[in-house]
Design a protein around this motif. Structure first.
Motif, PDB file in Angstrom:
ATOM      1  N   SER A 143      -6.554   0.664   8.636  1.00 51.14           N
ATOM      2  CA  SER A 143      -7.420   0.112   9.674  1.00 51.14           C
ATOM      3  C   SER A 143      -6.968  -1.294  10.067  1.00 51.14           C
ATOM      4  O   SER A 143      -7.481  -1.868  11.029  1.00 51.14           O
ATOM      5  N   LYS A 144      -5.994  -1.824   9.344  1.00 51.94           N
ATOM      6  CA  LYS A 144      -5.448  -3.149   9.659  1.00 51.94           C
ATOM      7  C   LYS A 144      -4.049  -3.050  10.280  1.00 51.94           C
ATOM      8  O   LYS A 144      -3.358  -4.051  10.413  1.00 51.94           O
ATOM      9  N   LEU A 145      -3.628  -1.819  10.600  1.00 51.07           N
ATOM     10  CA  LEU A 145      -2.330  -1.606  11.250  1.00 51.07           C
ATOM     11  C   LEU A 145      -2.558  -1.054  12.651  1.00 51.07           C
ATOM     12  O   LEU A 145      -3.133   0.020  12.822  1.00 51.07           O
ATOM     13  N   PHE A 146      -2.097  -1.790  13.645  1.00 50.51           N
ATOM     14  CA  PHE A 146      -2.299  -1.406  15.048  1.00 50.51           C
ATOM     15  C   PHE A 146      -0.988  -0.873  15.620  1.00 50.51           C
ATOM     16  O   PHE A 146       0.069  -1.483  15.453  1.00 50.51           O
ATOM     17  N   ILE A 147      -1.082   0.264  16.308  1.00 46.38           N
ATOM     18  CA  ILE A 147       0.124   0.960  16.773  1.00 46.38           C
ATOM     19  C   ILE A 147      -0.077   1.489  18.192  1.00 46.38           C
ATOM     20  O   ILE A 147      -1.211   1.655  18.653  1.00 46.38           O
ATOM     21  N   THR A 148       1.029   1.762  18.867  1.00 45.52           N
ATOM     22  CA  THR A 148       0.950   2.489  20.127  1.00 45.52           C
ATOM     23  C   THR A 148       0.845   3.981  19.829  1.00 45.52           C
ATOM     24  O   THR A 148       1.229   4.436  18.744  1.00 45.52           O
ATOM     25  N   LYS A 149       0.341   4.734  20.802  1.00 44.70           N
ATOM     26  CA  LYS A 149      -0.038   6.131  20.542  1.00 44.70           C
ATOM     27  C   LYS A 149       1.136   7.038  20.172  1.00 44.70           C
ATOM     28  O   LYS A 149       0.974   8.000  19.439  1.00 44.70           O
ATOM     29  N   GLU A 150       2.329   6.714  20.705  1.00 50.25           N
ATOM     30  CA  GLU A 150       3.451   7.643  20.519  1.00 50.25           C
ATOM     31  C   GLU A 150       4.143   7.476  19.162  1.00 50.25           C
ATOM     32  O   GLU A 150       5.011   8.287  18.803  1.00 50.25           O
TER      33      GLU A 150
END
Length: 449
Positions: free
Chosen positions: A216-223
């Motif tokens: 929940s502390k790692l932000f990513i793009t959808k692909e």
């Protein structure tokens, strides 16, 4: 190694954008800082003006005599060859010799660390995040791989408890970091001279992502093939920017978050890629607990990063933009932003390829990206840390580009070639020493009115 016991910090390659940020940091906390670089630049002039001693000759005689093994840290850049005499001097005498990434790892270990990873967007995202945290009163230091316009520096703040760092995939540097919150903006193939294959670079990013047990502390793009909190523009995601419109030259948009809808954010940097960078920074600041109002106010006041879609001239009859783009995906992003802002206007791109290996590995993609512009000036390949490769030349790349208005020009002939063009929008693109020519180009264009 205990940084508290270190009195002197010596840099080999002090003029690099990442190295110079560390030099400023150590000077700010009271260390004696000095170093070597190959050539004088605007950055080295600024460091010298701040009281840091720098020389430009590889000579052990120029190393300060009072730097002892016990109280000196030596920081090196991977760009320096192993034959460098000063480097060998320190290694042979058992000094603390660390790569920049290792030192960032030591610094971040004892702080709350935001790490921004990705083959594109690291510098802009880190700058926006650092600016938001600093403006909201956080005790932050942000190490930036570019000069942030708001601060005219690659260092934001002088905090002791929170750090923002670019998690650089080059040489697997980001694996030294200790992130508490992180994002990954992209995982395109790059640095194949280091990794060999796109699978290898992806594996390295997966290892970096593994440093965060709490996804929940790692932000990513959808692909991306990762577990994390998704971020997107005009698409369904955990954090999603929507209702995007342009008003007075700025983006206005709303954001869907897990806590509800946030309305009317304003952001002045053009291009959908920059909007995505801003959204990543907003999501990271929001989960940290930064108040929404503080985020919105800081975002609206963010002026950008030098050499990231940096306006040099902005007149009705002529626009000149400079950008650090050195990968086909980044060139595509520059092209998209220019076409969105200046529809129907003739665009001249001046491109200096960076690295023989990158030119070789992405030649067809570079050719496709560069063919999109109305007019193209191609410069010689900037070698940086590399030696020439047989058959890999600007002429070879030039022949692949499908553009009726294209020419190859030397540095000496560049300004004359630019002045010949009747393009209403000019963009200089590349990560080499073309950045050192921007002021001269700007002056020549202004004199040519």
């Amino acid at each position: 190694m205990n940084l508290n016991q270190i009195h002197n910090v010596y840099f080999i390659g002090i003029g690099g954008i990442g190295m110079s940020a560390l030099a400023r940091y150590f000077k700010n906390i009271g260390k004696q800082v000095s170093g070597y670089d190959k050539t004088p630049t605007t950055l080295t002039k600024e460091l010298i003006a701040s009281g840091i001693a720098i020389h430009f000759e590889d000579s052990i005689d120029l190393i300060p005599k009072d730097y002892s093994v016990e109280n000196t840290l030596v920081i090196i850049t991977p760009a320096v060859p192993k034959t460098h005499s000063e480097w060998n001097y320190f290694v042979e005498r058992d000094f603390y010799v660390k790569k920049r990434a290792e030192v960032l790892g030591i610094i971040t270990k004892d702080t709350f660390c935001f790490a921004v990873a990705g083959t594109h967007g690291k510098t802009t995202t880190s700058s926006i995040l650092g600016h938001i945290l600093y403006e909201s009163g956080a005790d932050v230091t942000a190490f930036i791989g570019g000069i942030v316009e708001n601060y005219n520096s690659n260092l934001i703040g002088d905090g002791k408890t929170v750090t923002v760092v670019e998690a650089d995939e080059f040489d697997r540097s980001f694996l030294h970091l200790h992130p508490n919150i992180a994002c990954i903006t992209s995982m395109d193939a790059d640095h194949l001279d280091i990794y060999g294959t796109s699978d290898a670079i992806e594996a390295s990013f997966l290892e970096f992502a593994g440093k965060l047990e709490d996804k929940s502390k790692l932000f990513i793009t959808k692909e991306l093939p990762l577990e994390g909190v998704t971020v997107a523009v005009n698409e369904e995601a955990v954090y999603s920017a929507f209702n995007v419109r342009i008003e007075d030259g700025s983006y206005l948009f709303d954001i869907k978050t897990p806590k509800g809808i946030l309305y009317d954010f304003r952001f002045g940097l053009p291009g959908k890629h920059n909007l995505m960078n801003a959204l990543m920074a907003i999501a990271m600041a929001e989960i940290f607990g930064t108040p929404t109002v503080a985020i919105a106010v800081a975002l609206a006041s963010f002026k950008g990063v030098k050499r990231r879609f940096s306006y040099q001239i902005k007149r009705e009859d002529l626009v000149y933009i400079d950008d650090y783009a050195h990968h086909p995906t980044e060139i595509d992003a520059v092209h998209q932003a220019v076409r969105e802002l200046y529809p129907g206007k003739k665009v001249l791109a001046v491109f200096q390829p960076h690295l023989f290996s990158r030119t070789r590995d992405f030649a067809d993609d570079f050719a496709r990206s560069l063919s999109q512009f109305d007019e193209l000036i191609l410069m010689d390949i900037y070698p940086a840390r590399e030696v020439p490769m047989e058959g890999i030349t600007s002429e070879w790349l030039f022949d692949k580009i499908d553009n009726q208005q294209k020419e190859i020009v030397s540095k000496e002939g560049l300004i004359k070639a630019i002045l010949k063009s009747n393009a209403q929008v000019i963009v200089t693109i590349g990560a080499g020493d073309i950045g050192e020519m921007v002021v001269s180009i700007k002056e020549a264009l202004n004199e040519n009115i």
